[in-house]
Design a protein around this motif. Structure first.
Motif, short mmCIF file in Angstrom:
data_model
loop_
_atom_site.label_atom_id
_atom_site.label_comp_id
_atom_site.label_asym_id
_atom_site.label_seq_id
_atom_site.Cartn_x
_atom_site.Cartn_y
_atom_site.Cartn_z
N PHE A 53 0.85 -1.18 0.00
CA PHE A 53 0.00 0.00 0.00
C PHE A 53 0.88 1.23 0.00
N LYS A 54 0.32 2.34 -0.42
CA LYS A 54 1.06 3.59 -0.51
C LYS A 54 0.59 4.55 0.57
N VAL A 55 1.56 5.25 1.15
CA VAL A 55 1.28 6.29 2.12
C VAL A 55 1.77 7.59 1.51
N LEU A 56 0.86 8.52 1.32
CA LEU A 56 1.19 9.80 0.71
C LEU A 56 1.30 10.84 1.80
N GLY A 57 2.48 11.42 1.94
CA GLY A 57 2.71 12.46 2.94
C GLY A 57 2.92 13.80 2.27
N ARG A 58 3.20 14.79 3.06
CA ARG A 58 3.42 16.14 2.51
C ARG A 58 4.65 16.20 1.64
N ARG A 59 5.68 15.45 2.01
CA ARG A 59 6.95 15.56 1.30
C ARG A 59 7.27 14.37 0.40
N ALA A 60 6.60 13.24 0.61
CA ALA A 60 7.00 12.05 -0.13
C ALA A 60 5.86 11.04 -0.22
N LEU A 61 6.06 10.10 -1.10
CA LEU A 61 5.17 8.95 -1.25
C LEU A 61 5.98 7.72 -0.88
N LEU A 62 5.44 6.90 0.01
CA LEU A 62 6.14 5.73 0.50
C LEU A 62 5.30 4.50 0.22
N THR A 63 5.91 3.49 -0.40
CA THR A 63 5.22 2.22 -0.63
C THR A 63 5.67 1.23 0.43
N MET A 64 4.71 0.71 1.17
CA MET A 64 4.99 -0.26 2.22
C MET A 64 4.53 -1.63 1.74
N THR A 65 5.26 -2.67 2.12
CA THR A 65 4.91 -4.03 1.75
C THR A 65 4.93 -4.91 2.99
N ALA A 66 3.85 -5.65 3.20
CA ALA A 66 3.79 -6.64 4.27
C ALA A 66 3.78 -8.01 3.58
N PRO A 67 4.80 -8.84 3.83
CA PRO A 67 4.89 -10.13 3.15
C PRO A 67 3.83 -11.12 3.64
N PRO A 68 3.58 -12.18 2.88
CA PRO A 68 2.58 -13.17 3.28
C PRO A 68 2.82 -13.75 4.67
N GLY A 69 4.08 -13.94 5.05
CA GLY A 69 4.39 -14.51 6.36
C GLY A 69 3.90 -13.66 7.52
N TYR A 70 3.81 -12.36 7.32
CA TYR A 70 3.29 -11.46 8.35
C TYR A 70 1.84 -11.81 8.67
N PHE A 71 1.05 -12.00 7.63
CA PHE A 71 -0.36 -12.33 7.81
C PHE A 71 -0.55 -13.74 8.34
N SER A 72 0.31 -14.66 7.92
CA SER A 72 0.26 -16.03 8.46
C SER A 72 0.53 -16.03 9.96
N ALA A 73 1.47 -15.20 10.40
CA ALA A 73 1.77 -15.11 11.83
C ALA A 73 0.59 -14.53 12.61
N ILE A 74 -0.11 -13.57 12.02
CA ILE A 74 -1.30 -13.01 12.68
C ILE A 74 -2.36 -14.10 12.86
N ILE A 75 -2.58 -14.88 11.81
CA ILE A 75 -3.57 -15.96 11.88
C ILE A 75 -3.17 -16.99 12.94
N ASP A 76 -1.89 -17.37 12.97
CA ASP A 76 -1.42 -18.35 13.96
C ASP A 76 -1.59 -17.83 15.39
N ALA A 77 -1.24 -16.56 15.62
CA ALA A 77 -1.37 -15.98 16.96
C ALA A 77 -2.84 -15.89 17.37
N HIS A 78 -3.70 -15.57 16.43
CA HIS A 78 -5.12 -15.48 16.73
C HIS A 78 -5.69 -16.86 17.09
N ARG A 79 -5.30 -17.87 16.34
CA ARG A 79 -5.77 -19.24 16.64
C ARG A 79 -5.29 -19.71 18.00
N LYS A 80 -4.01 -19.44 18.34
CA LYS A 80 -3.48 -19.84 19.64
C LYS A 80 -4.23 -19.15 20.78
N ALA A 81 -4.47 -17.85 20.61
CA ALA A 81 -5.20 -17.10 21.64
C ALA A 81 -6.63 -17.60 21.78
N ARG A 82 -7.28 -17.91 20.67
CA ARG A 82 -8.66 -18.39 20.70
C ARG A 82 -8.72 -19.76 21.35
#
Length: 85
Positions: A53-82
């Motif tokens: 996704f892109k973040v547009l600021g006053r001085r610059a445009l920044l493209t951020m990337t979250a890899p698939p493993g980031y979302f897999s870790a969220i799912i795993d942590a949510h399942r463990k907590a549940r």
């Protein structure tokens, strides 16, 4: 409503942000926190594809990337907590 107005309204539903000042000695540092609202199904899809996704600021445009493993870790942590609760 104009296309730009509809686009801004849709963007507000998809994400939220806030800014806080972290330190102000000789100069101030602002910390921006951006939250992207995703459903459980969307997180599952992002665990396969990742997300950029892109973040547009006053001085610059920044493209951020979250890899698939980031979302897999969220799912795993949510399942463990549940399962533990």
């Amino acid at each position: 409503m104009s296309f730009a107005g509809r686009l801004r309204r849709a963007a507000r539903r998809l994400c939220h942000s806030h800014r806080e000042r972290v330190g102000c000695a000789d100069f101030c540092i602002a910390k921006d926190v951006i939250g992207v609202n995703l459903t459980e199904g969307e997180i599952g899809r992002r665990a396969e594809t990742g997300m950029s996704f892109k973040v547009l600021g006053r001085r610059a445009l920044l493209t951020m990337t979250a890899p698939p493993g980031y979302f897999s870790a969220i799912i795993d942590a949510h399942r463990k907590a549940r399962d533990a609760g």
